[in-house]
Design an enzyme around this catalytic site. Structure first.
Site, PDB file in Angstrom:
ATOM      1  N   ALA A  54       2.102   1.304   7.933  1.00 57.55           N
ATOM      2  CA  ALA A  54       1.588   2.348   7.046  1.00 57.55           C
ATOM      3  C   ALA A  54       0.365   1.852   6.280  1.00 57.55           C
ATOM      4  O   ALA A  54      -0.604   2.595   6.070  1.00 57.55           O
ATOM      5  CB  ALA A  54       2.678   2.788   6.074  1.00 57.55           C
ATOM      6  N   TYR A  55       0.410   0.597   5.878  1.00 54.11           N
ATOM      7  CA  TYR A  55      -0.703   0.002   5.141  1.00 54.11           C
ATOM      8  C   TYR A  55      -1.916  -0.189   6.047  1.00 54.11           C
ATOM      9  O   TYR A  55      -3.035   0.238   5.729  1.00 54.11           O
ATOM     10  CB  TYR A  55      -0.246  -1.335   4.558  1.00 54.11           C
ATOM     11  CG  TYR A  55      -1.303  -2.111   3.807  1.00 54.11           C
ATOM     12  CD1 TYR A  55      -1.797  -1.663   2.589  1.00 54.11           C
ATOM     13  CD2 TYR A  55      -1.791  -3.315   4.315  1.00 54.11           C
ATOM     14  CE1 TYR A  55      -2.754  -2.386   1.891  1.00 54.11           C
ATOM     15  CE2 TYR A  55      -2.743  -4.050   3.625  1.00 54.11           C
ATOM     16  CZ  TYR A  55      -3.226  -3.581   2.415  1.00 54.11           C
ATOM     17  OH  TYR A  55      -4.171  -4.302   1.734  1.00 54.11           O
TER      18      TYR A  55
END
Length: 683
Positions: free
Chosen positions: A572-573
């Site tokens: 996600a990052y």
């Protein structure tokens, strides 16, 4: 004006300590002096370098601020070397300064006030000189000398305006000799002198005469016949701020052709009331209240009539061009070979119904100009209660505006810093990388608007930066970068304070940690909201401002090593930060036509002061790599090629390079600050 002398404060104090106390009392009264104006002195006996007793004049150093007076702000000069100068018929300014420097008892003392001779030639032990508003209101009108006679006690002297220096000091000295019972003298269009054989009495004489002037003005105002004149009605606050938000960056771009200026907007009731007066366009163009103010306000403000939309911008540009042309004609008329032209721009801009803009290269500078013009308004309106306001003639104003001894005061702030006059907007700046960048840019003179989620944290960060730099360069704003309205409002507030933005450091971020198969949709969306959309919202609003300025700018996106080399469980990052990188590249393409550069800095493993590396994230990353949590930082340091710890300050140095003109030909680039991570090499 209240007499604030407290004998308890100076009981058993030395003459020097009494002088410092007197100076602080005077400096604390803005109606007497502003920002380094005025001067005080005492005559006393002190030992010289031979330990021999000499008669000395202790006088305030040039440009020092009496409000913060300390013994170090004063210079001791041998009085026996100065008083014989009274016999001379002339003395040039440069000769006078050189002579006075030779009279110093301590060669490391500050340069003596340009009015040192004025203090030396008056025989009394203590002398006080200010630019009191009430006194200037008495003198700055067509009935000035008569107003002085009417308002002040009979033994008060006055002399016509003459530029400070030898001739002015001698004229005053000879007049005082003829009137030994006098205790005060008005310098027309300049200020007030008082003297006595004690420090306290000289102060009290000063307060007494200023109080008489204030009472006279109040009496004149009370006795005026009120004529109802239709005033221009101010716009609503929302309308004023909408205009200011559009005009400020445009104006800033027009005047920042060489040096960058900050521009502060002011729509206080005092300014709105003044600019709404039907005769304000005429009064405002008559000149400064005192020569001392010209250092900050220049001779005249720029008056711009209110028009709507683009027409106002066109009017502003036309008026500014005309202002610059008039300055050049003024300069050409009175110049000599020794004088260089100043920049041709005003320091005060007035638009009726909207407000005032003040210009400077620092926040302190714009604030000081604002305060000085507020006092100018008071003086002009006070003078108008007596007769029509009157200022210095064009020649006298030119001589003071370009006078090297007055311009010297501006050099006391030190050499111009690399980012002086630039404005940086930094998100996620309460700690870690954002804070380090903000502090580094502020150290190089930038005004830094720092933002973060928590108000108390960001205010504390701003205070730390200001204490570190000894400035007021840092301003804190609470901000959630995912909130479109908040981002827009914050940028608009910043524009009202500084006039625009030159540098964006888009840094705010979060680091959710989970493999894709166990990642919640909410965490995925939150990562994109902060790590992608947050950068978009900040960049969009800043670019809009930069385009209105039309003087270029630098967008700096704080990315991550995970953009070129994503990490396990950082999906996600890494994905959201990759979107940030693409945004930065697109902005490089779109910003080029406006001189706007866009670059990316990719740090790795910045633990120091970071809110990103929470205890839970450290635990998760340690588990990912199969190591203990207390081994995590060392693990990251050892994995880079240089085997170096990477700090927030390392990232700040790269950001400084990208913020400065040193990188003026670099855009669309990615700068790793990771000690060398092979898998993150571009390929």
């Amino acid at each position: 004006m209240q007499n604030k002398w407290d004998e308890k404060q100076v009981r058993n104090a030395s003459l020097l300590d009494q002088l410092v106390y007197q100076s602080k009392l005077i400096g604390s009264e803005e109606d007497l002096v502003l920002f380094g104006g005025g001067n005080t002195s005492i005559k006393r006996h002190i030992p010289d370098f031979r330990d021999m007793d000499v008669s000395a004049l202790t006088v305030k150093g040039s440009g020092s601020d009496m409000q913060f007076a300390s013994p170090e702000n004063f210079s001791d000069l041998r009085l026996d070397d100065i008083t014989p100068l009274l016999k001379r018929t002339r003395m040039a300014d440069d000769e006078m300064i050189t002579y006075l420097m030779h009279c110093l008892l301590n060669i490391e003392a500050p340069r003596p006030s340009i009015e040192t001779l004025l203090h030396a030639f008056i025989p009394s032990a203590s002398v006080v000189h200010t630019h009191a508003d009430a006194i200037l209101a008495l003198t700055n009108n067509r009935l000035g000398s008569q107003a002085v006679l009417d308002a002040l006690e009979p033994n008060t002297l006055f002399v016509p305006y003459k530029r400070p220096g030898f001739l002015n000091a001698k004229e005053v000295a000879l007049l005082v000799q003829k009137h030994p019972d006098s205790k005060g003298l008005v310098l027309m269009n300049h200020g007030l002198l008082t003297w006595a054989d004690s420090v306290q009495e000289a102060y009290e004489n000063h307060i007494g005469l200023v109080s008489q002037a204030e009472d006279y003005l109040a009496w004149k105002k009370k006795g005026q016949t009120i004529t109802v004149i239709e005033q221009i009605k101010p716009l609503s606050e929302q309308e004023r701020h909408e205009i200011a938000h559009e005009i400020s960056p445009f104006l800033r771009g027009l005047v920042s052709t060489n040096d960058h200026f900050l521009i502060q907007f002011d729509d206080s009731s005092k300014i709105l009331d003044f600019t709404s007066m039907p005769d304000a366009p005429k009064i405002s163009q008559k000149g400064p209240a005192t020569p001392d103010h010209m250092l900050r306000t220049r001779r005249l403000p720029l008056w711009v009539p209110l028009n709507n939309g683009k027409k106002l911008q066109n009017t502003l540009k036309t008026r500014l061009d005309t202002y610059a042309e008039k300055y050049q004609r003024w300069f050409d008329k009175y110049k000599d070979e020794s004088i260089a032209p100043l920049d041709p721009y005003p320091r005060v801009v007035l638009i009726p119904s909207v407000g005032m803009w003040t210009l400077g290269t620092t926040r302190t500078g714009t604030e000081r100009t604002k305060k000085i013009y507020h006092h100018t308004v008071d003086i002009m309106q006070g003078a108008e209660t007596i007769d029509r306001y009157k200022s210095l003639n064009a020649k006298d104003a030119f001589e003071i505006d370009h006078w090297p001894l007055e311009l010297y005061k501006l050099t006391l702030a030190g050499p111009k810093q690399e980012l002086e006059g630039r404005v940086a907007f930094i998100t996620g700046a309460a700690s870690g990388i954002g804070f380090a960048i903000a502090q580094r840019l502020a150290q190089e003179g930038a005004t830094v608007a720092i933002s973060d989620l928590d108000l108390s944290n960001i205010e504390e960060a701003a205070t730390r930066i200001n204490n570190k730099t000894g400035t007021q360069n840092a301003i804190g704003f609470p901000l959630d970068v995912t909130n479109e309205v908040q981002v827009k409002d914050t940028v608009e507030k910043l524009v009202l304070i500084t006039g625009g933005i030159d540098i964006l450091v888009s840094n705010a971020g979060i680091a959710p940690n989970a493999p894709i198969h166990s990642l919640d949709l909410a965490d995925w969306e939150k990562s994109f909201a902060v790590n992608a959309t947050g950068h978009f919202l900040a960049a969009r609003e800043v670019v809009r401002v930069m385009q209105r300025q039309n003087i270029g700018g630098s967008l700096i996106f704080i990315g991550t090593k995970n953009i070129p080399a994503p990490g396990h469980s950082f999906g996600a990052y890494s994905a959201a930060k990759s979107a940030e990188a693409q945004l930065a590249r697109i902005l490089a393409l779109e910003g080029g036509a406006f001189g706007i550069r866009s670059n990316i800095v990719n740090p790795d493993a910045i633990f120091q002061g970071s809110q990103l590396w929470s205890a839970s994230l450290k635990q998760q990353r340690a588990e990912t790599y199969g190591i203990k949590i207390d081994e995590l930082e060392r693990y990251y340091h050892e994995r880079n090629i240089l085997k170096k710890e990477i700090t927030a300050e390392d990232v700040a140095e790269t950001a400084l390079f990208l913020a400065s003109d040193r990188s003026s030909k670099t855009t669309g680039a990615m700068f790793p600050v990771d000690g060398g991570v092979a898998e993150a090499f571009p390929r």
